[in-house]
Scaffold this active site. Structure first.
Site, PDB file in Angstrom:
ATOM      1  N   SER A  36     -44.025   7.446  10.610  1.00  0.00           N
ATOM      2  CA  SER A  36     -43.166   7.863   9.494  1.00  0.00           C
ATOM      3  C   SER A  36     -41.810   8.307  10.022  1.00  0.00           C
ATOM      4  O   SER A  36     -41.697   9.402  10.599  1.00  0.00           O
ATOM      5  CB  SER A  36     -43.789   9.044   8.751  1.00  0.00           C
ATOM      6  OG  SER A  36     -45.121   8.785   8.432  1.00  0.00           O
ATOM      7  N   SER A  48     -38.829  11.283   0.622  1.00  0.00           N
ATOM      8  CA  SER A  48     -39.370  10.166  -0.180  1.00  0.00           C
ATOM      9  C   SER A  48     -40.889  10.234  -0.248  1.00  0.00           C
ATOM     10  O   SER A  48     -41.501   9.664  -1.154  1.00  0.00           O
ATOM     11  CB  SER A  48     -38.921   8.815   0.394  1.00  0.00           C
ATOM     12  OG  SER A  48     -39.398   8.646   1.709  1.00  0.00           O
ATOM     13  N   GLY A  49     -41.511  10.899   0.730  1.00  0.00           N
ATOM     14  CA  GLY A  49     -42.965  11.050   0.714  1.00  0.00           C
ATOM     15  C   GLY A  49     -43.665  10.420   1.898  1.00  0.00           C
ATOM     16  O   GLY A  49     -44.902  10.339   1.926  1.00  0.00           O
ATOM     17  N   LYS A  50     -42.912   9.996   2.901  1.00  0.00           N
ATOM     18  CA  LYS A  50     -43.506   9.328   4.070  1.00  0.00           C
ATOM     19  C   LYS A  50     -44.607  10.178   4.705  1.00  0.00           C
ATOM     20  O   LYS A  50     -45.734   9.717   4.903  1.00  0.00           O
ATOM     21  CB  LYS A  50     -42.420   9.018   5.128  1.00  0.00           C
ATOM     22  CG  LYS A  50     -41.304   8.122   4.650  1.00  0.00           C
ATOM     23  CD  LYS A  50     -40.274   7.870   5.726  1.00  0.00           C
ATOM     24  CE  LYS A  50     -39.523   9.097   6.199  1.00  0.00           C
ATOM     25  NZ  LYS A  50     -38.722   9.782   5.136  1.00  0.00           N
ATOM     26  N   SER A  51     -44.259  11.406   5.070  1.00  0.00           N
ATOM     27  CA  SER A  51     -45.215  12.264   5.790  1.00  0.00           C
ATOM     28  C   SER A  51     -46.403  12.619   4.908  1.00  0.00           C
ATOM     29  O   SER A  51     -47.555  12.605   5.366  1.00  0.00           O
ATOM     30  CB  SER A  51     -44.536  13.548   6.271  1.00  0.00           C
ATOM     31  OG  SER A  51     -43.459  13.231   7.123  1.00  0.00           O
ATOM     32  N   GLY A  87     -37.948   5.325   4.816  1.00  0.00           N
ATOM     33  CA  GLY A  87     -37.456   5.791   3.511  1.00  0.00           C
ATOM     34  C   GLY A  87     -36.644   7.067   3.680  1.00  0.00           C
ATOM     35  O   GLY A  87     -36.628   7.670   4.766  1.00  0.00           O
ATOM     36  N   LEU A  88     -36.017   7.474   2.599  1.00  0.00           N
ATOM     37  CA  LEU A  88     -35.180   8.677   2.610  1.00  0.00           C
ATOM     38  C   LEU A  88     -35.991   9.919   2.976  1.00  0.00           C
ATOM     39  O   LEU A  88     -37.208   9.951   2.767  1.00  0.00           O
ATOM     40  CB  LEU A  88     -34.588   8.912   1.217  1.00  0.00           C
ATOM     41  CG  LEU A  88     -33.568   7.909   0.674  1.00  0.00           C
ATOM     42  CD1 LEU A  88     -33.245   8.259  -0.783  1.00  0.00           C
ATOM     43  CD2 LEU A  88     -32.304   7.927   1.523  1.00  0.00           C
ATOM     44  N   SER A  89     -35.310  10.923   3.455  1.00  0.00           N
ATOM     45  CA  SER A  89     -35.942  12.226   3.638  1.00  0.00           C
ATOM     46  C   SER A  89     -36.457  12.687   2.267  1.00  0.00           C
ATOM     47  O   SER A  89     -35.755  12.554   1.260  1.00  0.00           O
ATOM     48  CB  SER A  89     -34.916  13.228   4.173  1.00  0.00           C
ATOM     49  OG  SER A  89     -35.480  14.511   4.272  1.00  0.00           O
TER      50      SER A  89
END
Ligand code: ADP
Length: 204
Positions: free
Chosen positions: A107, A40-43, A36-38
């Site tokens: 991620s 976006s909430g991955k981490s 996903g975009l920087s």
């Protein structure tokens, strides 16, 4: 595609069976690939999911973009070629973790479909479960959050080739899990990931 350079090498099989490993670990390993975009909430989601899994007694480990870029991939930048090599290496590492019986939560923006598909294929070739999790967020919301101030810099021209601004993000067409972090709050997103993991029959 990275080419095989060394010659005169032979794959050396072990004697531990997949079943033996599952019994030993109490679970089957798998890769959960967050793309996903920087911003976006991955981490953020990965950290929370890892904590829930560990608290329950499962074996999980996070592989995170910036962290890996400070170590294993410190010699790579953000050109298309370097992004491809970044994802190739992480795909290999995540496959090894998952093969060892760990729930690997990777991620990485991983903006190119071709690179993600190569990671998917690598897992399939090795019979290692792989689940693509699209951490979807509108560019507007990600830019509004801008947790690291990177969008601001990219808009000001201080960062070149920033995903979503002047570099592409190819959204997954066949992700196994699709979260929308601009619609659901963090708690809901984490619950959805845990529910998804629990539905994969990975625990002995
Ligand atoms: P990424 O790893 O994708 O670059 P980060 O996790 O570093 O993104 O940052 C996401 C930011 O968005 C954090 O500040 C987080 O608190 C916020 N946020 C708001 N809503 C959500 C949500 N539903 N899921 C995850 N993060 C969220």
């Amino acid at each position: 595609m990275a080419e095989q350079v060394a010659t005169n090498i032979t794959f050396h099989e072990g004697t531990v069976s997949a079943e033996e490993r599952v019994e030993n670990m109490g679970q089957k390993g798998a890769t959960f690939w967050f793309t996903g975009l920087s911003g976006s909430g991955k981490s953020t989601i990965a950290v929370a999911v890892e904590q829930v899994l560990l608290s329950r007694g499962n074996h999980a480990y996070r592989l995170d973009g910036d962290n890996i870029r400070m170590g294993l991939n410190k010699n790579l930048g953000f050109s298309p070629e370097d992004r491809t090599e970044n994802i190739r290496r992480i795909g290999e590492v995540s496959k090894l973790f998952a093969d060892a019986g760990v729930l690997s939560i990777a991620s990485f923006i991983s903006p190119y479909s071709e690179d993600r598909n190569a990671v998917r294929a690598l897992h399939a070739e090795n019979n290692v479960p792989y689940f693509e999790c699209y951490i979807d967020c509108s560019l507007e919301a990600a830019e509004e959050r801008d947790p690291k101030g990177l969008y601001k810099k990219a808009r000001a021209g201080e960062i070149k080739g920033f995903t979503g601004i002047d570099a592409p993000y190819e959204a997954p067409a066949n992700a196994e899990l699709h979260l929308k972090t601009h619609e659901d709050d963090l708690e809901t997103c984490v619950a959805k990931v845990i529910e998804f993991i629990d539905a994969q029959n990975l625990f002995a």
